[in-house]
Every structure is written in structure tokens, then in C-alpha cells.
Design a protein around this motif. Structure first.
Motif, PDB file in Angstrom:
ATOM      1  N   ARG A   1      -3.519  19.972   4.654  1.00  0.00           N
ATOM      2  CA  ARG A   1      -4.570  19.400   5.596  1.00  0.00           C
ATOM      3  C   ARG A   1      -3.692  18.650   6.802  1.00  0.00           C
ATOM      4  NH1 ARG A   1      -9.500  16.535   2.268  1.00  0.00           N
ATOM      5  NH2 ARG A   1     -10.148  18.772   1.301  1.00  0.00           N
ATOM      6  N   LEU A   2      -2.762  18.155   6.574  1.00  0.00           N
ATOM      7  CA  LEU A   2      -2.134  17.332   7.617  1.00  0.00           C
ATOM      8  C   LEU A   2      -1.335  18.411   8.396  1.00  0.00           C
ATOM      9  CD1 LEU A   2      -1.281  14.895   9.151  1.00  0.00           C
ATOM     10  CD2 LEU A   2       0.878  14.948   7.508  1.00  0.00           C
ATOM     11  N   ALA A   3      -0.824  19.547   8.030  1.00  0.00           N
ATOM     12  CA  ALA A   3      -0.281  20.508   8.893  1.00  0.00           C
ATOM     13  C   ALA A   3      -1.366  21.188   9.546  1.00  0.00           C
ATOM     14  CB  ALA A   3       0.360  21.714   7.972  1.00  0.00           C
TER      15      ALA A   3
ATOM     16  N   LYS B   1       0.949  -1.200  -0.054  1.00  0.00           N
ATOM     17  CA  LYS B   1       0.243  -0.129  -0.050  1.00  0.00           C
ATOM     18  C   LYS B   1       0.831   1.308   0.083  1.00  0.00           C
ATOM     19  CE  LYS B   1      -3.452  -0.252   2.872  1.00  0.00           C
ATOM     20  NZ  LYS B   1      -4.209   0.091   4.002  1.00  0.00           N
ATOM     21  N   ARG B   2       0.564   2.055  -0.899  1.00  0.00           N
ATOM     22  CA  ARG B   2       1.329   3.453  -1.209  1.00  0.00           C
ATOM     23  C   ARG B   2       0.236   4.573  -0.159  1.00  0.00           C
ATOM     24  NH1 ARG B   2       2.406   8.002  -4.236  1.00  0.00           N
ATOM     25  NH2 ARG B   2       4.306   8.814  -3.714  1.00  0.00           N
ATOM     26  N   VAL B   3       0.591   5.117   0.677  1.00  0.00           N
ATOM     27  CA  VAL B   3      -0.176   6.204   1.500  1.00  0.00           C
ATOM     28  C   VAL B   3       0.295   7.744   1.251  1.00  0.00           C
ATOM     29  CG1 VAL B   3      -1.121   7.033   3.484  1.00  0.00           C
ATOM     30  CG2 VAL B   3      -0.918   4.496   3.193  1.00  0.00           C
ATOM     31  N   ASP B   4      -0.416   8.352   0.671  1.00  0.00           N
ATOM     32  CA  ASP B   4      -0.050   9.905   0.533  1.00  0.00           C
ATOM     33  C   ASP B   4      -0.940  10.684   1.439  1.00  0.00           C
ATOM     34  OD1 ASP B   4       1.509  11.956  -0.585  1.00  0.00           O
ATOM     35  OD2 ASP B   4       0.540  11.982  -2.473  1.00  0.00           O
ATOM     36  N   TRP B   5      -0.321  11.743   1.786  1.00  0.00           N
ATOM     37  CA  TRP B   5      -1.228  12.877   2.777  1.00  0.00           C
ATOM     38  C   TRP B   5      -1.238  13.976   2.094  1.00  0.00           C
ATOM     39  CZ3 TRP B   5      -3.836  11.427   7.288  1.00  0.00           C
ATOM     40  CH2 TRP B   5      -3.285  10.153   7.826  1.00  0.00           C
TER      41      TRP B   5
END
Length: 104
Positions: free
Chosen positions: A35-37, A27-31
Motif C-alpha cells: 500500500r505504501l508503494a 511506539k513501533r510503527v509498521d507500514w
């Protein structure tokens, strides 16, 4: 096979005659970084330590680094540089073209 088991990623196993086939798809997860900041700021505002929930790192593109004024470049001990192929040795796939001898 993977779709029938309700999986987009992960490992599936099935038997084919005398063999068990194991196929893995990581699985490749990208954020979304903005929004994460914002989420990190909300965690901090709530009085919690974001480091308990996220890993925070900094990057400086080489183009930006060479444009830094000299006093900032004095921070060079924080910078490490190595050939890009070294990344492949750290787990990224390495592409090899293999040709039959005599066809070169």
C-alpha cells in the motif's frame, strides 16, 4: 495507569510517596509495503517528489545476493557487512543473563 490516561504508548508520570515514577513505552510503527508503494506512485503521478514525504530504501537478503550473477556481484561496493551483534550497539536491545557468582 497508561490506559486511564488514554495512552497506548508514550511516557506516563505519577508520584509514589517521595518519588516520581516515569514509565516510557515507545511506539513501533509498521507500514503495509504494498500500500505504501502504491501511495508513493500516486504522489509521483501527482507531480510531487515522494522523497519529501517518505524515506525509500532498498534491501537485498544475503541469500539473494550470493545467487546474483558475477556481473551484478561486482556492485559489491554498495554492500556493507558486519557481525549481527553490531545492530545491538546501534540501539536495539541487548539481552544479558546475569547469574549470581557461585551458582555457575
Amino acid at each position: 495507569m497508561r490506559g486511564a490516561s488514554g495512552k497506548d504508548t508514550g511516557t506516563v508520570r505519577f508520584d509514589e510517596g517521595d518519588f516520581t515514577i516515569v514509565a516510557g513505552l515507545p511506539k513501533r510503527v509498521d507500514w503495509d509495503q504494498d500500500r505504501l508503494a502504491a501511495t508513493v506512485q500516486r504522489i509521483r503521478f501527482a507531480g510531487d517528489d515522494p522523497a519529501e514525504y517518505v524515506e525509500i530504501s532498498f534491501r537485498v537478503p544475503e541469500r539473494n545476493y550470493v545467487a546474483w550473477p558475477d556481473p551484478y556481484q561486482a556492485l559489491a561496493p554498495a554492500r556493507g557487512a558486519w557481525p549481527a551483534c553490531a545492530d545491538s550497539l546501534a540501539g536495539a536491545p541487548i539481552h544479558l543473563d546475569i547469574e549470581k557468582l557461585g551458582s555457575l
